[in-house]
Design a protein around this motif. Structure first.
Motif, PDB file in Angstrom:
ATOM      1  N   VAL A   6       5.186   3.734   2.140  1.00  0.00           N
ATOM      2  CA  VAL A   6       4.952   2.363   1.718  1.00  0.00           C
ATOM      3  C   VAL A   6       4.726   1.486   2.951  1.00  0.00           C
ATOM      4  O   VAL A   6       5.491   1.550   3.914  1.00  0.00           O
ATOM      5  CB  VAL A   6       6.151   1.810   0.914  1.00  0.00           C
TER       6      VAL A   6
ATOM      7  N   PRO B 207       8.947   5.911   4.068  1.00  0.00           N
ATOM      8  CA  PRO B 207       8.821   6.714   2.865  1.00  0.00           C
ATOM      9  C   PRO B 207       9.275   5.934   1.627  1.00  0.00           C
ATOM     10  O   PRO B 207      10.144   5.061   1.717  1.00  0.00           O
ATOM     11  CB  PRO B 207       9.755   7.911   3.137  1.00  0.00           C
ATOM     12  N   VAL B 208       8.671   6.264   0.489  1.00  0.00           N
ATOM     13  CA  VAL B 208       8.935   5.526  -0.746  1.00  0.00           C
ATOM     14  C   VAL B 208      10.422   5.476  -1.065  1.00  0.00           C
ATOM     15  O   VAL B 208      10.943   4.435  -1.486  1.00  0.00           O
ATOM     16  CB  VAL B 208       8.148   6.147  -1.921  1.00  0.00           C
TER      17      VAL B 208
ATOM     18  N   LEU C 191       6.085   2.358  -8.556  1.00  0.00           N
ATOM     19  CA  LEU C 191       7.121   2.867  -7.662  1.00  0.00           C
ATOM     20  C   LEU C 191       8.385   3.103  -8.453  1.00  0.00           C
ATOM     21  O   LEU C 191       8.646   2.420  -9.445  1.00  0.00           O
ATOM     22  CB  LEU C 191       7.409   1.861  -6.550  1.00  0.00           C
TER      23      LEU C 191
ATOM     24  N   SER D 103       0.860  -1.182   0.000  1.00  0.00           N
ATOM     25  CA  SER D 103       0.000   0.000   0.000  1.00  0.00           C
ATOM     26  C   SER D 103       0.896   1.232   0.000  1.00  0.00           C
ATOM     27  O   SER D 103       1.882   1.287   0.741  1.00  0.00           O
ATOM     28  CB  SER D 103      -0.902   0.000   1.245  1.00  0.00           C
ATOM     29  N   VAL D 104       0.564   2.207  -0.847  1.00  0.00           N
ATOM     30  CA  VAL D 104       1.314   3.467  -0.896  1.00  0.00           C
ATOM     31  C   VAL D 104       0.331   4.589  -0.596  1.00  0.00           C
ATOM     32  O   VAL D 104      -0.611   4.824  -1.352  1.00  0.00           O
ATOM     33  CB  VAL D 104       1.980   3.690  -2.271  1.00  0.00           C
ATOM     34  N   ASP D 105       0.561   5.285   0.509  1.00  0.00           N
ATOM     35  CA  ASP D 105      -0.407   6.278   0.966  1.00  0.00           C
ATOM     36  C   ASP D 105       0.295   7.553   1.415  1.00  0.00           C
ATOM     37  O   ASP D 105       1.385   7.495   1.995  1.00  0.00           O
ATOM     38  CB  ASP D 105      -1.209   5.735   2.152  1.00  0.00           C
ATOM     39  N   PRO D 106      -0.330   8.713   1.192  1.00  0.00           N
ATOM     40  CA  PRO D 106       0.220   9.983   1.695  1.00  0.00           C
ATOM     41  C   PRO D 106      -0.218  10.202   3.141  1.00  0.00           C
ATOM     42  O   PRO D 106      -1.075  11.030   3.445  1.00  0.00           O
ATOM     43  CB  PRO D 106      -0.397  11.020   0.753  1.00  0.00           C
TER      44      PRO D 106
ATOM     45  N   GLN E 233       4.806  10.170   0.561  1.00  0.00           N
ATOM     46  CA  GLN E 233       4.274   8.879   0.170  1.00  0.00           C
ATOM     47  C   GLN E 233       4.934   7.794   1.013  1.00  0.00           C
ATOM     48  O   GLN E 233       6.150   7.641   1.017  1.00  0.00           O
ATOM     49  CB  GLN E 233       4.544   8.623  -1.317  1.00  0.00           C
TER      50      GLN E 233
ATOM     51  N   ASP F  88       2.797  16.257   1.333  1.00  0.00           N
ATOM     52  CA  ASP F  88       2.537  14.888   1.756  1.00  0.00           C
ATOM     53  C   ASP F  88       3.722  13.993   1.397  1.00  0.00           C
ATOM     54  O   ASP F  88       4.323  14.140   0.339  1.00  0.00           O
ATOM     55  CB  ASP F  88       1.283  14.346   1.084  1.00  0.00           C
TER      56      ASP F  88
END
Length: 208
Positions: A138, A159-160, A206, A121-124, A136, A134
């Motif tokens: 992971v 963070p991504v 990604l 799941s990738v969410d801000p 991102q 924001d």
């Protein structure tokens, strides 16, 4: 009955195990990990950095989850944070629950663990202080199911950019991972029948 046993390795620098220890072994362990990180991080390392690193390591070891079969971590150079990876065993959940929770699912094949599912799941969900930007983040789990049993490799939210930095080390860890149940049987995941699991070659979006 004995506990499940786990073997794994990561050859890349910056990775280390967080073992189940008590003093005086705890102090010796933090000194050993700090020495390896000093080599990895380079000439900007100093006594203040070493003191903070050893303190954070020992605090993390004391907070190590009791239900983890193995806990490892990656500490990027001079980052304020390091990121943990835990191996957990138990009864098999419904893999679809990750999709229900908003994760994207993709098939993942490990050399020793067999067929599994990568759940990402990738969410801000974080905001940089004062910047209004924001970040991102992971959240990732790797799930391997064998009948009624399951092995889950769970990553700390990150963070991504750190996930991308860790990705080759994560793959090394997963490909080397061997898990043996309490009766000595080698655990090997079976193909999961889940219509929402994408093919291994699908793209996450990604950065590579």
């Amino acid at each position: 009955m004995t506990a499940w046993s786990v073997n794994a390795e990561v050859l890349e620098p910056g990775w280390f195990e967080i073992p189940d220890l008590a003093e005086p072994e705890l102090s010796d362990w933090s000194a050993e990990v700090a020495s390896a990180l000093r080599t990895f991080w380079g000439p900007e390392w100093n006594s203040d950095v070493e003191s903070r690193v050893r303190s954070d390591l020992e605090r993390a070891q004391r907070l190590r989850p009791d239900n983890a079969n193995l806990t490892v971590a990656y500490w990027p150079p001079f980052s304020d944070l390091f990121f943990g990876v835990r191996v957990l065993s138990g009864r098999a959940p419904q893999v679809e629950q990750w999709a229900d929770d908003g994760y994207e699912l993709r098939s993942y094949e490990a050399q020793n663990l067999g067929a599994g599912v990568e759940c990402i799941s990738v969410d801000p969900i974080l905001r940089e202080s004062g910047s209004g930007v924001d970040i991102q983040v992971v959240v990732a789990d790797y799930v391997f199911v064998q009948g009624p049993r399951c092995v889950t490799v769970s990553l700390d939210p990150m963070p991504v950019n750190y996930f991308v930095m860790m990705r080759s080390g994560i793959d090394q860890f997963l490909q080397s991972l061997e898990v043996f149940s309490e009766d000595g049987e080698t655990f090997r995941g079976e193909a999961v029948d889940c219509g929402q699991v994408a093919l291994a070659g699908d793209v996450w979006g990604l950065p590579e």
